[in-house]
Scaffold this active site. Structure first.
Site, PDB file in Angstrom:
ATOM      1  N   SER A 300       0.788  -1.359  -0.020  1.00  0.00           N
ATOM      2  CA  SER A 300      -0.007  -0.031   0.039  1.00  0.00           C
ATOM      3  C   SER A 300       0.770   1.201   0.087  1.00  0.00           C
ATOM      4  CB  SER A 300      -0.909   0.168   1.130  1.00  0.00           C
ATOM      5  OG  SER A 300      -1.739  -1.127   1.299  1.00  0.00           O
ATOM      6  N   HIS A 370      -7.703   0.039   5.713  1.00  0.00           N
ATOM      7  CA  HIS A 370      -7.501  -1.199   5.659  1.00  0.00           C
ATOM      8  C   HIS A 370      -7.524  -1.500   7.325  1.00  0.00           C
ATOM      9  CE1 HIS A 370      -6.310  -2.319   1.700  1.00  0.00           C
ATOM     10  NE2 HIS A 370      -5.333  -0.988   1.840  1.00  0.00           N
TER      11      HIS A 370
END
Length: 432
Positions: A300, A370
């Protein structure tokens, strides 16, 4: 085929409705949205209602910026709840708190514009137009906070219409229709897709996957999509995943599924969250297809890191890093690169585990997404994204979030209810 049949049927109803409207309002101003709005809200006929919805859509799409601003302002001022009706309903409920009176109060409190949006949605292309309307509206809220009530009504309805139960997950591959593939190129928001060859490298090899969510009312418009790499280990950089000429592996040799790009496609659906459902469904799909996969992680970006560091460069290490990364080409200077790489893990650990917004949430938007979906902050990777965006936003930093299917719900509850950031021991030790 079903889509084309229904589309043709709806257009036929619209055409018939327009004939009826032409007879009823001949001589009226067909460019006046408010005559059409009031007629639509009072309409009882199916054909005329669909035609009026189409008329409003056409008028809105033809408006210039000032016209749209005035349109939204009038919706905010004149199409909210009927205050007299609300007061009467409150008084009635105070005297009789039955379910019937509660329903009357609920109905009275609803803004008239919500019913207007529902009826516009019945017109051809109505759903897409409403999503576009909200996208336009969102760009005005900063300078026109009085429009927030209109946005609240949009979000309320869109959250219902784009409920997970209506969404369909599809795998997107090289054989997917070209018009959808073009939109994948257009909407990719994390790692830009350079051309068709680049897209093929991300969808065609046996160790690559791409999945998207679609809605029946927006047949060829992806709402969100995720790109997946199948690997033998957790990656620590994006370059090897995207590079041209890499050697693919066979899916049965992979142990790890890497979600390396998640892109929301419709700005008008901001705040309508379905990314968490997509990730969970992709995990389940991959586990069924490839039982050999044991690890599910992201690679990410860290879009807010440099912006945060600008205000937090108080320690010697932070000051050096801030000074170094503001010099062009710092990543090519061996001394600076190595010193930045040595200092970044500890600084990043403070960023992820200590930096908070006023509401107590992590400052990093990707982290909020997340962690809120039940992932664990697994690893911090330095010199992981040397693209212009990666250098500018994150000083080349990337992170892995781990999705453990057995712990997703527990991690989610800890984050949402206790504000606890679930992180690996390796990340927590960096704080020491």
């Amino acid at each position: 085929m079903k889509h084309h049949f229904l589309h043709d049927l709806l257009n036929a109803i619209t055409d018939r409705g327009r004939e009826l409207l032409d007879r009823a309002i001949s001589g009226g101003d067909k460019s006046d949205p408010w005559a059409a709005v009031d007629s639509l809200l009072s309409s009882r006929g199916e054909a005329s209602g669909v035609a009026l919805a189409r008329q409003i859509i056409d008028i809105f799409e033809a408006m210039d910026d000032a016209g749209r601003q005035a349109f939204f302002e009038r919706l905010a001022a004149d199409y909210g709840p009927d205050k007299d009706r609300v007061k009467a309903a409150i008084d009635a409920f105070a005297k009789d708190s039955s379910d019937h009176k509660a329903l009357e109060l609920h109905e009275a409190a609803e803004a008239r514009r919500q019913e207007l949006f529902r009826r516009i949605n019945s017109g051809p292309g109505g759903t897409a137009t409403l999503v576009d309307m909200r996208e336009d509206l969102l760009g005005r809220l900063k300078d026109a906070p009085q429009l927030k009530a209109v946005d609240a009504d949009f979000q309320h309805l869109l959250s219902s219409w784009f409920n997970r139960g209506f969404l369909v997950m599809r795998q997107i591959g090289w054989s997917t229709p070209a018009n959808i593939l073009e939109k994948i190129i257009k909407y990719e928001a994390v790692h830009a897709i350079d051309d068709w060859d680049d897209l093929r490298r991300r969808t065609d090899p046996p160790d690559r996957r791409c999945y998207g969510f679609f809605h029946p009312a927006l047949v060829d418009e992806p709402l969100i999509f995720v790109e997946v790499a199948l690997t033998r280990e957790i990656p620590d950089a994006i370059g090897p995943i995207l590079e041209d000429g890499r050697e693919p592996i066979q899916p049965h040799d992979a142990t790890t599924a890497v979600f390396y790009s998640i892109s929301n496609c419709q700005s008008g659906l901001r705040g309508v969250s379905f990314g968490n459902f997509l990730i969970k469904q992709v995990v389940e799909e991959l586990r069924r297809e490839l039982p050999n996969l044991t690890t599910f992680v992201t690679l990410s970006p860290v879009p807010g890191f440099v912006r945060w560091l600008e205000t937090e460069n108080e320690t010697e290490d932070e000051g050096f890093v801030w000074s170094a990364i503001n010099e062009a080409g710092w990543q090519d200077n061996e001394y600076k690169r190595d010193k930045v790489a040595a200092a970044l893990p500890q600084i990043a650990a403070r960023y992820f585990l200590k930096a908070k917004r006023p509401d107590g949430q992590p400052v990093d938007s990707v982290a909020r997404f997340h962690l809120g979906n039940g992932a664990r902050l697994e690893r911090i990777n330095v010199m992981a994204d040397l693209s212009k965006r990666g250098l500018k936003q994150a000083a080349a930093l990337m992170v892995n979030y781990l999705y453990d299917p057995d712990k997703i719900e527990k991690n989610h509850e800890m984050f949402v209810n206790e504000g606890k950031i679930v992180a690996s021991d390796a990340v927590r030790k960096l704080l020491k």
